[in-house]
Scaffold this motif. Structure first.
Motif, PDB file in Angstrom:
ATOM      1  N   ASN A 275      63.908  38.474  20.657  1.00 34.83           N
ATOM      2  CA  ASN A 275      63.396  37.553  19.814  1.00 34.83           C
ATOM      3  C   ASN A 275      62.699  37.784  18.507  1.00 34.83           C
ATOM      4  OD1 ASN A 275      62.916  34.920  22.069  1.00 34.83           O
ATOM      5  ND2 ASN A 275      62.625  36.727  23.045  1.00 34.83           N
ATOM      6  N   ARG A 276      63.090  38.767  18.217  1.00 33.67           N
ATOM      7  CA  ARG A 276      62.923  39.250  16.900  1.00 33.67           C
ATOM      8  C   ARG A 276      64.108  39.956  15.987  1.00 33.67           C
ATOM      9  NH1 ARG A 276      58.557  36.903  18.306  1.00 33.67           N
ATOM     10  NH2 ARG A 276      56.299  37.646  17.796  1.00 33.67           N
ATOM     11  N   ASP A 277      64.094  39.756  14.776  1.00 35.50           N
ATOM     12  CA  ASP A 277      65.137  40.644  14.001  1.00 35.50           C
ATOM     13  C   ASP A 277      65.041  42.202  13.943  1.00 35.50           C
ATOM     14  OD1 ASP A 277      67.616  40.975  12.981  1.00 35.50           O
ATOM     15  OD2 ASP A 277      67.028  40.172  11.095  1.00 35.50           O
ATOM     16  N   PHE A 278      65.057  42.827  15.064  1.00 32.59           N
ATOM     17  CA  PHE A 278      64.514  44.201  14.954  1.00 32.59           C
ATOM     18  C   PHE A 278      65.918  45.159  15.263  1.00 32.59           C
ATOM     19  CE2 PHE A 278      60.263  43.180  16.210  1.00 32.59           C
ATOM     20  CZ  PHE A 278      59.866  42.707  14.710  1.00 32.59           C
ATOM     21  N   ASP A 279      67.139  44.816  14.822  1.00 33.68           N
ATOM     22  CA  ASP A 279      68.398  45.146  15.459  1.00 33.68           C
ATOM     23  C   ASP A 279      68.625  46.560  15.330  1.00 33.68           C
ATOM     24  OD1 ASP A 279      68.949  42.706  16.500  1.00 33.68           O
ATOM     25  OD2 ASP A 279      70.373  42.271  14.764  1.00 33.68           O
TER      26      ASP A 279
ATOM     27  N   LYS B 237      58.074  54.655   8.461  1.00 29.89           N
ATOM     28  CA  LYS B 237      59.576  54.970   8.029  1.00 29.89           C
ATOM     29  C   LYS B 237      60.540  53.919   8.458  1.00 29.89           C
ATOM     30  CE  LYS B 237      58.983  60.163   8.084  1.00 29.89           C
ATOM     31  NZ  LYS B 237      59.255  61.362   8.679  1.00 29.89           N
ATOM     32  N   LYS B 238      60.237  52.915   9.383  1.00 24.04           N
ATOM     33  CA  LYS B 238      60.828  52.111   9.737  1.00 24.04           C
ATOM     34  C   LYS B 238      62.113  52.460  10.792  1.00 24.04           C
ATOM     35  CE  LYS B 238      58.933  49.029   7.230  1.00 24.04           C
ATOM     36  NZ  LYS B 238      59.720  48.098   5.909  1.00 24.04           N
ATOM     37  N   GLU B 239      61.498  53.376  11.542  1.00 23.83           N
ATOM     38  CA  GLU B 239      62.517  54.006  12.757  1.00 23.83           C
ATOM     39  C   GLU B 239      62.116  53.174  14.074  1.00 23.83           C
ATOM     40  OE1 GLU B 239      62.551  58.613  11.206  1.00 23.83           O
ATOM     41  OE2 GLU B 239      61.240  57.986  12.834  1.00 23.83           O
ATOM     42  N   ILE B 240      60.937  52.806  14.366  1.00 18.95           N
ATOM     43  CA  ILE B 240      60.584  51.975  15.425  1.00 18.95           C
ATOM     44  C   ILE B 240      60.086  50.727  15.231  1.00 18.95           C
ATOM     45  CG2 ILE B 240      60.227  53.958  16.861  1.00 18.95           C
ATOM     46  CD1 ILE B 240      57.291  53.755  16.396  1.00 18.95           C
ATOM     47  N   PHE B 241      60.428  49.884  16.027  1.00 15.59           N
ATOM     48  CA  PHE B 241      59.648  48.317  15.823  1.00 15.59           C
ATOM     49  C   PHE B 241      58.377  48.116  16.868  1.00 15.59           C
ATOM     50  CE2 PHE B 241      62.642  47.597  19.351  1.00 15.59           C
ATOM     51  CZ  PHE B 241      61.938  46.629  20.314  1.00 15.59           C
ATOM     52  N   PHE B 242      58.339  49.198  17.619  1.00 21.31           N
ATOM     53  CA  PHE B 242      57.093  49.012  18.805  1.00 21.31           C
ATOM     54  C   PHE B 242      56.939  50.499  19.238  1.00 21.31           C
ATOM     55  CE2 PHE B 242      56.120  49.156  23.444  1.00 21.31           C
ATOM     56  CZ  PHE B 242      55.057  48.456  23.212  1.00 21.31           C
ATOM     57  N   GLY B 243      55.811  50.733  19.256  1.00 18.88           N
ATOM     58  CA  GLY B 243      55.163  51.854  20.028  1.00 18.88           C
ATOM     59  C   GLY B 243      54.168  51.619  20.934  1.00 18.88           C
TER      60      GLY B 243
END
Length: 538
Positions: A330-334, A375-381
Motif C-alpha cells: 500500500n505504499r510505493d516502497f518498491d 541512506k534509503k536502504e529500508i522503508f521499515f525497521g
C-alpha cells in the motif's frame, strides 16, 4: 522466572513507589565511584538507573548533561531538543539538564510549561530542523522507580556506540573528578539567559501525521478507537490528534500518576509500562470488545501495543509481519528493504521474500536502523519488543527512532482500508506461510553473568544438536558484521538467541519453532541448560 501471583492483577497499594523518598534520593544520595554499578553506563538505549540504588542521581545527570554539552559544542550543532517522559525522576533530571545546557550556552528547546515529550517527537524535531541533536529523559517502560537519559544524534536516532562511549567515558571522568568540570546555573537564572526556548512540540508533529498515515481513511471509517495513554508522555498528543483529525477516539489514563497505580502488574509482579506484555496490558485487553481497535504505549511512547477484538493484545512479532506486508502493498516502497533484529520472528523473512524485498538483520537496538533509514536502504525497521518506524508516504524519513504513535495509528488505517483488524490480517499470513511459535524467557543474572553472556563465542557451545535437530549455525555477529552481544543458535526448524539485558539484572532467551509448542519448550529448556553451564564455569 516463574509467574508472579500478582501478574495481570491491578497493582496493590503496598507495592506502589514512595515518590517523595525517590525524589529525595535523587538529590541526597551520591554514587560511589569505586562501585561499577553506580557509574554511567549506556546500554542499548542510553543510561538507566534508580536514585535509591545510587545509579540515577543528580550527580549522574550533571555529568551526562555536561558530557553531551561538550560533544554538542564540538560538533557545532545549532540547537538541542530536550524531552522527557512521566517517570517521577524525569522531572528533576529534566531540570538539572536544562541548568547544565544553559550554563554551557547551548540553545535548548523544551516543551511548553515544562510538559512531556515522547521520544519519537524528539527524533521528528531533529530531522525537521537542520544541524540539531537531542536528549530524552526516559527509562522507557521500566518500573516507576527508574530514570533514564538518552542522547539522539543529528540523524535523529539513538546515538551509536562510537558516540555513546565518548559520552559515557567523559561522564564517568567528570564523576571521578568530583564534578570539577561541571558548568551549571540555577534554573531561574538559566531561563533569563535566552538559551532556553519554550517550544510547541505538539502542533508540528500532529499536523505532519497526514504525511505518514492515511488519517482521512481512519476518519471516514468512523472507527471506534480506544487510546490508552498509560499515563505516558504522549497524553496531550492523543488529545490533539483526536481534535485535529476529528476521530471517534476515547482516551484514558491521560493524567500523570507517578506511581502508575492504574497499571496491572507484569509477569514478575512489578509495575512495568510494557505495552507488549499481556499482563501489564490486562486493563486494556478487558476493554477490547468496546472498540473496533485499541492501543497503548509505554511511557515515552516509542513502543506500541495493539489490542484487537479478534486476538486481544497482538504479539509484537505478528504485528510487525502485518505492517511489513501492508506497507509493501500500500505504499510505493518498491526498491527498499526491511530492517529486523535477529531475535524477531522468521515469519518476517517469509513475508519480505514474498513481497520481493530484502531483509537487513541486525543486533538488538533500534540504533542499527538509523543509517539504513537515512541512506534509503529500508522503508521499515522494527524490533520484537514492539518498537518500529517507517518512512513517509513520499519515501522520505519520518523518524529514525521508534515511534509508537504512528504504529498505533497504522493499525487503525489497516482496519479502515482492508476491513480486517491486524489480528485477522495475521491469520491470512498464517494461511499463506505457516505458523511459527515464538517465546521469550527472562531469568536473573548478575553483572559477571551478563558479561559472560555478552562475550560468548561460537566455540563456547559444545552441543551439536538442539531439540533433536542438528545445529546448522551459531552466530555471534549479525548481517552487518556487528556483534550480537550474545549468541544465536539455528536449526532447520527452530532457533534461540540468548543475550543479557542492557537495562535490568536479567538475561533473555528468545526462541522460535516451526514444529509447535512442545518443540519450542524443548528449545527453551536446552537454551536454559546452556546458560546454566556457562554460569557454572564462572
Amino acid at each position: 522466572m516463574g509467574l508472579n501471583e500478582l501478574a495481570g492483577k491491578k497493582a496493590p497499594k503496598e507495592i506502589l513507589e514512595n515518590i517523595p523518598k525517590l525524589i529525595s534520593d535523587y538529590y541526597v544520595k551520591v554514587p560511589d565511584v569505586e562501585n561499577p554499578a553506580h557509574m554511567v553506563s549506556f546500554g542499548t538505549s542510553g543510561h538507566r538507573g534508580c536514585a535509591s540504588k545510587n545509579s540515577f542521581n543528580e550527580e549522574h545527570i550533571l555529568a551526562m548533561a555536561q558530557a553531551v554539552a561538550e560533544y554538542h559544542l564540538e560538533k557545532k550543532h545549532s540547537q538541542l531538543f530536550l524531552g522527557m517522559d512521566t517517570h517521577a525522576l524525569s522531572i528533576p533530571a529534566h531540570r538539572t539538564t536544562l541548568e547544565v545546557l544553559a550554563a554551557n550556552g547551548i540553545k535548548t528547546y523544551y516543551a511548553k510549561d515544562f510538559g512531556y515529550t515522547p521520544t519519537p517527537v524528539i527524533s521528528h524535531a531533529i530531522l525537521t530542523h537542520q544541524n540539531s541533536d537531542g536528549i530524552v529523559i526516559t527509562p522507557s517502560h521500566n518500573p516507576p522507580s527508574d530514570g533514564g537519559f538518552k542522547y539522539n544524534f543529528s540523524d535523529g536516532g539513538p546515538a551509536d556506540e562510537s558516540i555513546t562511549k565518548v559520552i559515557e567515558q567523559r561522564a564517568n571522568e567528570i564523576l571521578k573528578n568530583d564534578l570539577e568540570d561541571i558548568r551549571v546555573m540555577d534554573l531561574e537564572e538559566a531561563l533569563e539567559t535566552g538559551f532556553l526556548v519554550e517550544y510547541d512540540y505538539i502542533t508540528p508533529y500532529v499536523d505532519d501525521l497526514k504525511n505518514v498515515i492515511d488519517m482521512d481513511a481512519i476518519k471516514v471509517a468512523n472507527l471506534k478507537i480506544g487510546a490508552d495513554a498509560m499515563g505516558g508522555s504522549g497524553m496531550a498528543f492523543y488529545k490533539a490528534i483526536k481534535e485535529k483529525y476529528d476521530l471517534n477516539m476515547e482516551i484514558f489514563n491521560d493524567t500523570p500518576d507517578f506511581t502508575f497505580s492504574f497499571m496491572h502488574c507484569d509477569k514478575d509482579g512489578k509495575i512495568r509500562m510494557d505495552c507488549s506484555s499481556a499482563y501489564a496490558m490486562a486493563g486494556l485487553i478487558d476493554l477490547k470488545d468496546k472498540f473496533d481497535i485499541a492501543f497503548g504505549n509505554d511511557t515515552d511512547f516509542d513502543r506500541h501495543g495493539i489490542v484487537t477484538k479478534s486476538k486481544g493484545l497482538l504479539n509484537p512479532n505478528h504485528y510487525l509481519s502485518v505492517v511489513i506486508d501492508y506497507l509493501s502493498r500500500n505504499r510505493d516502497f518498491d526498491d527498499l528493504g526491511v530492517g529486523k533484529t535477529l531475535v524477531s520472528s522468521s515469519m518476517i523473512d517469509r513475508v519480505v521474500k514474498d513481497n520481493g524485498k530484502k531483509v537487513f538483520e541486525t543486533p538488538v537496538g533500534f540504533k542499527w536502523f538509523v543509517k539504513p533509514f537515512i541512506k534509503k536502504e529500508i522503508f521499515f525497521g522494527g524490533e520484537e519488543s514492539a518498537g518500529a518506524s517507517f518512512l513517509r508516504k513520499n519515501g522520505e524519513v519520518w523518524s529514525t527512532d521508534k515511534d509508537g504513535i504512528i504504529l498505533n495509528l497504522l493499525a487503525a488505517e489497516i482496519l479502515a482500508k482492508t476491513k480486517k483488524d491486524p489480528g485477522e490480517y495475521y491469520d491470512s499470513l498464517i494461511e499463506k506461510f505457516g505458523e511459527p511459535v515464538y517465546g521469550r524467557l527472562d531469568a536473573p543474572a548478575n553483572v559477571e553473568q551478563k558479561k559472560a553472556l555478552k562475550n560468548l563465542k561460537p566455540e563456547d557451545i559444545k552441543q551439536e544438536s538442539l531439540a533433536g535437530e542438528k545445529i546448522e549455525n551459531i552466530l555471534t555477529k549479525a548481517d552487518n558484521g556487528a556483534a550480537i552481544g550474545g549468541l544465536k543458535v539455528v536449526t532447520q526448524n527452530g532457533w534461540f538467541a540468548i543475550r543479557p539485558s542492557g537495562t535490568e539484572d536479567i538475561y533473555k532467551i528468545y526462541a522460535e519453532s516451526f514444529k509447535g509448542n512442545e518443540h519450542l519448550k524443548q528449545i527453551q529448556e536446552e537454551a536454559q541448560e546452556i546458560a546454566n553451564s556457562i554460569f557454572s564455569n564462572l
